[in-house]
Design a protein around this motif. Structure first.
Motif, PDB file in Angstrom:
ATOM      1  N   GLN A 373      50.271   8.572 -25.829  1.00 29.77           N
ATOM      2  CA  GLN A 373      50.820   9.070 -24.918  1.00 29.77           C
ATOM      3  C   GLN A 373      49.966   9.575 -23.621  1.00 29.77           C
ATOM      4  O   GLN A 373      50.494   9.565 -22.631  1.00 29.77           O
ATOM      5  CB  GLN A 373      52.123  10.402 -25.670  1.00 29.77           C
ATOM      6  N   ASN A 374      49.164  11.122 -24.063  1.00 30.23           N
ATOM      7  CA  ASN A 374      48.509  11.708 -22.901  1.00 30.23           C
ATOM      8  C   ASN A 374      47.968  10.781 -22.310  1.00 30.23           C
ATOM      9  O   ASN A 374      47.546  10.934 -20.397  1.00 30.23           O
ATOM     10  CB  ASN A 374      47.659  12.392 -24.141  1.00 30.23           C
ATOM     11  N   LEU A 375      47.459  10.006 -22.949  1.00 23.60           N
ATOM     12  CA  LEU A 375      46.689   8.806 -22.248  1.00 23.60           C
ATOM     13  C   LEU A 375      47.249   8.061 -20.635  1.00 23.60           C
ATOM     14  O   LEU A 375      47.255   7.804 -19.749  1.00 23.60           O
ATOM     15  CB  LEU A 375      46.365   7.432 -22.607  1.00 23.60           C
ATOM     16  N   VAL A 376      48.672   8.265 -21.888  1.00 27.29           N
ATOM     17  CA  VAL A 376      49.454   6.977 -20.527  1.00 27.29           C
ATOM     18  C   VAL A 376      50.288   7.995 -19.550  1.00 27.29           C
ATOM     19  O   VAL A 376      50.209   7.227 -18.737  1.00 27.29           O
ATOM     20  CB  VAL A 376      51.099   6.718 -21.824  1.00 27.29           C
ATOM     21  N   SER A 377      50.634   9.161 -19.901  1.00 30.18           N
ATOM     22  CA  SER A 377      51.211  10.474 -18.937  1.00 30.18           C
ATOM     23  C   SER A 377      50.120  11.223 -18.008  1.00 30.18           C
ATOM     24  O   SER A 377      50.824  11.193 -16.797  1.00 30.18           O
ATOM     25  CB  SER A 377      51.420  11.361 -20.025  1.00 30.18           C
ATOM     26  N   ALA A 378      49.411  10.649 -18.500  1.00 25.54           N
ATOM     27  CA  ALA A 378      47.979  11.295 -17.136  1.00 25.54           C
ATOM     28  C   ALA A 378      47.854   9.560 -16.175  1.00 25.54           C
ATOM     29  O   ALA A 378      47.344   9.759 -15.014  1.00 25.54           O
ATOM     30  CB  ALA A 378      46.622  11.150 -17.635  1.00 25.54           C
ATOM     31  N   MET A 379      47.598   8.475 -16.554  1.00 27.79           N
ATOM     32  CA  MET A 379      47.970   7.245 -15.986  1.00 27.79           C
ATOM     33  C   MET A 379      48.778   8.017 -14.418  1.00 27.79           C
ATOM     34  O   MET A 379      48.669   7.177 -13.479  1.00 27.79           O
ATOM     35  CB  MET A 379      47.420   6.559 -16.563  1.00 27.79           C
ATOM     36  N   GLU A 380      50.677   7.696 -15.392  1.00 27.17           N
ATOM     37  CA  GLU A 380      51.678   7.394 -14.900  1.00 27.17           C
ATOM     38  C   GLU A 380      50.878   9.053 -13.420  1.00 27.17           C
ATOM     39  O   GLU A 380      52.140   8.232 -12.896  1.00 27.17           O
ATOM     40  CB  GLU A 380      52.996   7.671 -15.512  1.00 27.17           C
ATOM     41  N   SER A 401      37.320   4.012 -36.060  1.00 26.82           N
ATOM     42  CA  SER A 401      38.469   3.411 -36.841  1.00 26.82           C
ATOM     43  C   SER A 401      39.607   3.962 -35.790  1.00 26.82           C
ATOM     44  O   SER A 401      41.064   4.431 -35.606  1.00 26.82           O
ATOM     45  CB  SER A 401      38.336   4.006 -37.839  1.00 26.82           C
ATOM     46  N   GLY A 402      39.159   5.579 -35.489  1.00 27.85           N
ATOM     47  CA  GLY A 402      40.512   6.611 -34.756  1.00 27.85           C
ATOM     48  C   GLY A 402      40.803   5.474 -33.429  1.00 27.85           C
ATOM     49  O   GLY A 402      41.860   5.921 -33.342  1.00 27.85           O
ATOM     50  N   ILE A 403      39.760   4.905 -33.149  1.00 32.60           N
ATOM     51  CA  ILE A 403      40.158   4.545 -31.652  1.00 32.60           C
ATOM     52  C   ILE A 403      40.872   3.037 -31.888  1.00 32.60           C
ATOM     53  O   ILE A 403      42.032   2.882 -31.579  1.00 32.60           O
ATOM     54  CB  ILE A 403      38.970   4.366 -30.816  1.00 32.60           C
ATOM     55  N   PHE A 404      40.119   2.132 -32.854  1.00 29.90           N
ATOM     56  CA  PHE A 404      40.727   0.941 -33.145  1.00 29.90           C
ATOM     57  C   PHE A 404      42.069   1.129 -33.068  1.00 29.90           C
ATOM     58  O   PHE A 404      43.230  -0.189 -33.875  1.00 29.90           O
ATOM     59  CB  PHE A 404      39.995   0.167 -33.091  1.00 29.90           C
ATOM     60  N   ASP A 405      41.955   1.596 -34.464  1.00 32.53           N
ATOM     61  CA  ASP A 405      43.215   1.509 -35.984  1.00 32.53           C
ATOM     62  C   ASP A 405      44.099   2.425 -35.562  1.00 32.53           C
ATOM     63  O   ASP A 405      45.648   3.390 -36.217  1.00 32.53           O
ATOM     64  CB  ASP A 405      42.777   1.665 -37.230  1.00 32.53           C
ATOM     65  N   VAL A 408      44.707   2.363 -30.579  1.00 36.85           N
ATOM     66  CA  VAL A 408      45.210   0.765 -29.755  1.00 36.85           C
ATOM     67  C   VAL A 408      46.321   1.100 -30.887  1.00 36.85           C
ATOM     68  O   VAL A 408      47.027   0.313 -29.523  1.00 36.85           O
ATOM     69  CB  VAL A 408      44.211   0.060 -30.453  1.00 36.85           C
ATOM     70  N   PRO A 409      47.548   0.373 -31.750  1.00 34.27           N
ATOM     71  CA  PRO A 409      48.717   0.229 -32.177  1.00 34.27           C
ATOM     72  C   PRO A 409      49.419   1.047 -31.210  1.00 34.27           C
ATOM     73  O   PRO A 409      49.853   0.701 -31.058  1.00 34.27           O
ATOM     74  CB  PRO A 409      48.455   0.703 -33.101  1.00 34.27           C
ATOM     75  N   GLU A 410      48.941   2.382 -31.495  1.00 35.60           N
ATOM     76  CA  GLU A 410      49.783   3.551 -30.089  1.00 35.60           C
ATOM     77  C   GLU A 410      50.038   3.143 -29.079  1.00 35.60           C
ATOM     78  O   GLU A 410      51.292   2.924 -28.535  1.00 35.60           O
ATOM     79  CB  GLU A 410      49.647   4.911 -30.848  1.00 35.60           C
ATOM     80  N   LYS A 412      49.958  -0.345 -27.951  1.00 34.20           N
ATOM     81  CA  LYS A 412      50.762  -1.405 -28.209  1.00 34.20           C
ATOM     82  C   LYS A 412      52.091  -1.169 -27.779  1.00 34.20           C
ATOM     83  O   LYS A 412      53.417  -1.500 -27.477  1.00 34.20           O
ATOM     84  CB  LYS A 412      49.494  -2.064 -28.997  1.00 34.20           C
ATOM     85  N   ARG A 413      51.730  -0.343 -28.570  1.00 35.56           N
ATOM     86  CA  ARG A 413      53.573   0.425 -29.010  1.00 35.56           C
ATOM     87  C   ARG A 413      54.695  -0.209 -27.743  1.00 35.56           C
ATOM     88  O   ARG A 413      55.750   0.523 -27.731  1.00 35.56           O
ATOM     89  CB  ARG A 413      53.631   1.845 -30.150  1.00 35.56           C
ATOM     90  N   LEU A 414      53.141   1.530 -27.172  1.00 31.83           N
ATOM     91  CA  LEU A 414      54.214   2.276 -26.127  1.00 31.83           C
ATOM     92  C   LEU A 414      54.398   1.042 -24.874  1.00 31.83           C
ATOM     93  O   LEU A 414      54.736   1.188 -24.267  1.00 31.83           O
ATOM     94  CB  LEU A 414      53.193   2.911 -25.438  1.00 31.83           C
ATOM     95  N   GLY A 415      53.693  -0.230 -24.898  1.00 34.27           N
ATOM     96  CA  GLY A 415      53.433  -1.552 -23.959  1.00 34.27           C
ATOM     97  C   GLY A 415      52.487  -0.761 -22.916  1.00 34.27           C
ATOM     98  O   GLY A 415      52.418  -1.737 -22.139  1.00 34.27           O
ATOM     99  N   ALA A 416      51.195  -0.323 -23.525  1.00 29.33           N
ATOM    100  CA  ALA A 416      50.503   0.443 -22.247  1.00 29.33           C
ATOM    101  C   ALA A 416      48.781  -0.468 -22.553  1.00 29.33           C
ATOM    102  O   ALA A 416      48.422  -0.571 -21.253  1.00 29.33           O
ATOM    103  CB  ALA A 416      50.347   2.169 -22.484  1.00 29.33           C
ATOM    104  N   MET A 417      49.290  -1.268 -23.838  1.00 31.69           N
ATOM    105  CA  MET A 417      48.220  -1.830 -23.322  1.00 31.69           C
ATOM    106  C   MET A 417      48.487  -3.833 -23.812  1.00 31.69           C
ATOM    107  O   MET A 417      48.911  -3.798 -24.607  1.00 31.69           O
ATOM    108  CB  MET A 417      47.408  -1.417 -24.529  1.00 31.69           C
ATOM    109  N   ARG A 418      47.712  -4.599 -23.544  1.00 29.06           N
ATOM    110  CA  ARG A 418      47.543  -6.124 -23.447  1.00 29.06           C
ATOM    111  C   ARG A 418      47.926  -6.460 -24.673  1.00 29.06           C
ATOM    112  O   ARG A 418      47.231  -5.620 -25.138  1.00 29.06           O
ATOM    113  CB  ARG A 418      47.099  -7.020 -22.177  1.00 29.06           C
ATOM    114  N   THR A 419      48.709  -7.609 -24.920  1.00 26.76           N
ATOM    115  CA  THR A 419      48.752  -7.712 -26.855  1.00 26.76           C
ATOM    116  C   THR A 419      48.015  -9.312 -26.464  1.00 26.76           C
ATOM    117  O   THR A 419      48.116  -9.247 -28.325  1.00 26.76           O
ATOM    118  CB  THR A 419      50.172  -7.684 -27.505  1.00 26.76           C
ATOM    119  N   ASP A 420      47.320  -9.734 -25.777  1.00 31.21           N
ATOM    120  CA  ASP A 420      46.786 -11.219 -26.188  1.00 31.21           C
ATOM    121  C   ASP A 420      46.440 -10.964 -24.495  1.00 31.21           C
ATOM    122  O   ASP A 420      46.356 -10.319 -23.498  1.00 31.21           O
ATOM    123  CB  ASP A 420      47.469 -12.473 -25.333  1.00 31.21           C
ATOM    124  N   TYR A 421      45.455 -11.847 -24.254  1.00 27.23           N
ATOM    125  CA  TYR A 421      44.327 -12.176 -23.283  1.00 27.23           C
ATOM    126  C   TYR A 421      44.694 -13.699 -22.746  1.00 27.23           C
ATOM    127  O   TYR A 421      46.005 -14.035 -22.587  1.00 27.23           O
ATOM    128  CB  TYR A 421      42.880 -12.827 -23.122  1.00 27.23           C
TER     129      TYR A 421
END
Ligand SMILES: Cc1cc2nc3c(=O)[nH]c(=O)nc-3n(C[C@H](O)[C@H](O)[C@H](O)COP(=O)(O)O)c2cc1C
Length: 433
Positions: A373-380, A401-405, A408-410, A412-421
């Motif tokens: 959430q903080n990554l997204v807010s800072a970018m906004e 694992s903290g990053i990928f598991d 990353v899923p968080e 994607k849940r926020l719609g901030a990261m692509r889910t496919d190429y």
């Protein structure tokens, strides 16, 4: 729901977990390429746009005046060649962009043009080049120079270097290779020409002796910090990188500055992505994380940053602010940032913890959902096109694992990261949104 931003993964072809608090033998077979292949596959499964490899070309004597510290703490050595690693990763992945660093001060342009063209072919259009001018005299001394040329001259050389490699990559027409069996012609000689470059720094006949690659030119990434470096990036780069150091205000100022410079050079800001390199750590709380940092970790981290800045940080008291009269020898912008933190009364210890383990200002140490959430807010707030998540000498399984598991899923849940190429090449994916 928010709009997606871009994510890159920052790595180094060097020992992964050596500065981690635990599990320090994780990936200890890194030199075989296996560790980075597994990491690249993980980044690809997570739909990162690209994996990025930093590079330097010397065993450094910056810390302590000899190579001892550099070797003892695995600061900048051992480090294998990331350009060679990209060829291997090209065969181990199918969609992930692959960016490696190479210096315009050290490489001959013909060699570089041929290498990146080959990698772009091997990866079917996924190659990127992080253009650096180098920051260490020791690297220059491995290539026949007594010292690095001053910053402005390095960028002047880099300008001419780009002129040469661009000409080489364009020395073959797209349709030069005809493979006409009937007339016994493999390449149409009317579609390939010499470049006959004769400039102040380079003399190159051309044409390139390798055929055009899917992207023709690798994606140009750059991270100039000085005014001259920023101008160079604004003129030439498709991906400009800074860091999250200094928080949202600094990120915003950097982006605005780059956009202003791009316009000055007649470029549309849309032609270039601005991304911020950052550390992040999944932990119960920042306080928990801070207290888990050991003295030996801090010592080697100080050494690592000394090597990078060209200033021996071990000479300054840890619990006092960084002195204002230090002159940078390497990465000037980072020294300025340390001074700025010093002016605000922050101790060197705290400033270095922020530098190395994620700046407090963005809140990127904590539970995965908060970090995302903080990554997204800072970018906004700051604007910008995405982040490059850094995991180098502190990368062990729990961190990764903290990053990928976790994060990353968080995201994607926020719609901030692509889910496919969405594209086939790195450039297509980078400019898809
Ligand atoms: C994300 C990022 C990655 C970088 N990677 C490298 C690298 O691999 N090798 C290198 O010599 N410098 C690297 N640098 C340093 C920059 O290329 C540049 O030299 C630095 O920001 C100082 O700017 P200046 O050259 O304009 O003084 C990197 C900087 C950033 C922000």
């Amino acid at each position: 729901m928010t709009t997606p931003i871009h994510f890159g993964f920052f790595s180094s072809f060097s020992p992964p977990a050596w500065q981690a608090g635990s599990d320090r033998m994780y990936g200890s077979d890194w030199w075989s390429g296996e560790y980075h292949a597994r990491l690249a596959q993980r980044a690809e499964d997570a739909n990162f746009d690209f994996m990025f490899f930093e590079d330097t070309a010397a065993v450094s004597t910056t810390v302590g005046g000899s190579i001892d510290m550099d070797l003892r703490y695995a600061l900048s050595a051992p480090k294998n060649d990331p350009v060679a690693l990209l060829s291997y990763l090209a065969g181990q992945t199918t969609r992930l962009g692959l960016i490696a660093t190479a210096s315009t001060t050290l490489y001959p342009p013909f060699l570089l043009a041929r290498l990146y063209s080959t990698i772009d072919n091997l990866s079917r259009g996924r190659a990127g080049w992080n253009i650096v001018t180098s920051s260490e005299n020791e690297s220059a001394q491995n290539f026949g120079l007594d010292a690095l040329p001053p910053t402005n001259e390095r960028y002047e050389i880099a300008e001419e270097f780009l002129e040469v490699v661009r000409a080489l990559w364009n020395s073959w027409d797209e349709d030069a290779v005809v493979r006409d069996q009937e007339n016994n012609v493999y390449t149409d000689p009317t579609k390939v020409r010499a470049i006959d470059h004769l400039g102040k720094h380079f003399k190159v006949r051309g044409p390139l002796n390798s055929l055009p690659s899917p992207q023709r030119t690798p994606v140009f990434a750059q991270a100039g910090g000085s005014p001259r470096g920023r101008d160079f990036a604004a003129q030439n780069a498709e991906l400009i990188m800074s860091t999250t150091i200094g928080g949202v205000e600094a990120m915003k100022a950097f982006r605005e500055d780059i956009h202003g410079r791009m316009k000055k050079f007649g470029r549309d800001p849309k032609e270039c992505k601005v991304m911020y390199a950052t550390h992040l750590y999944v932990a119960e709380s920042r306080a928990d994380f801070r207290s888990s940092i050991t003295d030996s970790q801090l010592l080697s981290v100080l050494g690592k940053h000394s090597a990078h800045l060209g200033v021996d940080l071990n000479q300054f008291p840890l619990d006092e602010p960084f002195p204002q009269d230090v002159v940078a020898n390497g990465t000037t912008s980072m020294v300025e940032s340390l001074k700025d933190k010093g002016r605000r009364g922050q101790s060197l210890r705290d400033a270095i913890i922020d530098f190395n383990w994620g700046d407090d200002e963005l809140g990127l140490v904590g539970p995965a959902s908060d970090v995302a959430q903080n990554l997204v807010s800072a970018m906004e707030e700051a604007g910008g096109d995405g982040y490059i998540i850094m995991a180098t000498q502190d990368a062990n399984e729990s961190h990764l694992s903290g990053i990928f598991d976790g994060v990353v899923p968080e995201l994607k849940r926020l719609g901030a990261m692509r889910t496919d190429y969405s594209g086939n090449t790195l450039r297509e994916n980078l400019f898809a949104f």
